[in-house]
Design a protein around this motif. Structure first.
Motif, PDB file in Angstrom:
ATOM      1  N   VAL A  21       0.840  -1.204   0.000  1.00  0.00           N
ATOM      2  CA  VAL A  21       0.000   0.000   0.000  1.00  0.00           C
ATOM      3  C   VAL A  21       0.872   1.250   0.000  1.00  0.00           C
ATOM      4  O   VAL A  21       0.620   2.200  -0.742  1.00  0.00           O
ATOM      5  N   ILE A  22       1.934   1.239   0.807  1.00  0.00           N
ATOM      6  CA  ILE A  22       2.826   2.401   0.871  1.00  0.00           C
ATOM      7  C   ILE A  22       3.516   2.616  -0.476  1.00  0.00           C
ATOM      8  O   ILE A  22       3.561   3.732  -1.003  1.00  0.00           O
ATOM      9  N   ILE A  23       4.053   1.550  -1.041  1.00  0.00           N
ATOM     10  CA  ILE A  23       4.721   1.662  -2.337  1.00  0.00           C
ATOM     11  C   ILE A  23       3.716   2.054  -3.420  1.00  0.00           C
ATOM     12  O   ILE A  23       4.015   2.861  -4.300  1.00  0.00           O
ATOM     13  N   GLY A  24       2.513   1.502  -3.346  1.00  0.00           N
ATOM     14  CA  GLY A  24       1.469   1.848  -4.314  1.00  0.00           C
ATOM     15  C   GLY A  24       1.112   3.324  -4.255  1.00  0.00           C
ATOM     16  O   GLY A  24       0.894   3.961  -5.285  1.00  0.00           O
ATOM     17  N   GLY A  25       1.047   3.883  -3.046  1.00  0.00           N
ATOM     18  CA  GLY A  25       0.762   5.310  -2.902  1.00  0.00           C
ATOM     19  C   GLY A  25       1.849   6.157  -3.534  1.00  0.00           C
ATOM     20  O   GLY A  25       1.572   7.130  -4.245  1.00  0.00           O
ATOM     21  N   ALA A  26       3.098   5.772  -3.297  1.00  0.00           N
ATOM     22  CA  ALA A  26       4.224   6.508  -3.891  1.00  0.00           C
ATOM     23  C   ALA A  26       4.207   6.354  -5.413  1.00  0.00           C
ATOM     24  O   ALA A  26       4.457   7.315  -6.149  1.00  0.00           O
ATOM     25  N   PHE A  27       3.904   5.160  -5.888  1.00  0.00           N
ATOM     26  CA  PHE A  27       3.840   4.905  -7.324  1.00  0.00           C
ATOM     27  C   PHE A  27       2.726   5.749  -7.959  1.00  0.00           C
ATOM     28  O   PHE A  27       2.891   6.289  -9.046  1.00  0.00           O
ATOM     29  N   GLY A  28       1.613   5.865  -7.241  1.00  0.00           N
ATOM     30  CA  GLY A  28       0.499   6.681  -7.731  1.00  0.00           C
ATOM     31  C   GLY A  28       0.901   8.140  -7.897  1.00  0.00           C
ATOM     32  O   GLY A  28       0.510   8.803  -8.862  1.00  0.00           O
ATOM     33  N   LYS A  29       1.698   8.640  -6.960  1.00  0.00           N
ATOM     34  CA  LYS A  29       2.162  10.024  -7.069  1.00  0.00           C
ATOM     35  C   LYS A  29       3.088  10.205  -8.271  1.00  0.00           C
ATOM     36  O   LYS A  29       3.029  11.219  -8.967  1.00  0.00           O
ATOM     37  N   ILE A  30       3.938   9.216  -8.500  1.00  0.00           N
ATOM     38  CA  ILE A  30       4.849   9.285  -9.645  1.00  0.00           C
ATOM     39  C   ILE A  30       4.059   9.299 -10.944  1.00  0.00           C
ATOM     40  O   ILE A  30       4.317  10.097 -11.844  1.00  0.00           O
ATOM     41  N   VAL A  31       3.079   8.422 -11.044  1.00  0.00           N
ATOM     42  CA  VAL A  31       2.276   8.353 -12.268  1.00  0.00           C
ATOM     43  C   VAL A  31       1.442   9.623 -12.433  1.00  0.00           C
ATOM     44  O   VAL A  31       1.314  10.150 -13.540  1.00  0.00           O
ATOM     45  N   ALA A  32       0.900  10.148 -11.320  1.00  0.00           N
ATOM     46  CA  ALA A  32       0.129  11.395 -11.416  1.00  0.00           C
ATOM     47  C   ALA A  32       1.014  12.522 -11.924  1.00  0.00           C
ATOM     48  O   ALA A  32       0.591  13.334 -12.764  1.00  0.00           O
TER      49      ALA A  32
END
Length: 132
Positions: A21-32
């Motif tokens: 979940v933590i990595i997914g949140g960071a990944f989401g910010k990168i993609v955004a």
């Protein structure tokens, strides 16, 4: 109850899920950031300076912001594609690892002894005059 909660919270699957979940949140910010700061401005240039997220339609007293919806759909498609490619890459690596043949285990002492007996018997059959 606290002991049960500790056992539940410290299980491997829960910890892996939390890390995901933590990595997914960071990944989401990168993609955004990729979408908002790189792709959408390029798309805007291709469309003649149009900002997709600013598109809206007034319907009576309401303002329908379909541009923001389109922006969210584009974000989703890029995130989904990125995750697909990441999983596909991991699957490929895993498949290659599984395809590597495992080295045969070293023969046990019993197998070595049986092989020696077999070899001695072969020698005796080939040379019947030599009986020890």
């Amino acid at each position: 109850m606290m002991k049960e909660f500790k056992q539940f919270a410290l299980k491997g699957n829960i910890m892996e899920l939390a890390i995901g979940v933590i990595i997914g949140g960071a990944f989401g910010k990168i993609v955004a950031s990729l979408v908002n700061d790189l792709l959408m401005p390029l798309l805007g240039l291709l469309l003649g300076g149009l900002d997709v997220s600013a598109l809206h339609f007034k319907f009576g007293g309401a303002e329908l912001k379909y541009g923001a919806f389109l922006q969210t759909v584009i974000d989703f498609v890029i995130v989904a594609f990125s995750i697909f490619m990441f999983i596909k890459g991991l699957s490929l690596l895993k498949r290659k690892e599984e395809e590597k043949p495992a080295a045969p285990p070293a023969p046990s002492k019993e197998e070595q002894l049986l092989a020696e007996i077999r070899d001695l018997l072969k020698e005796q059959r080939q040379d019947p005059g030599n009986r020890s």
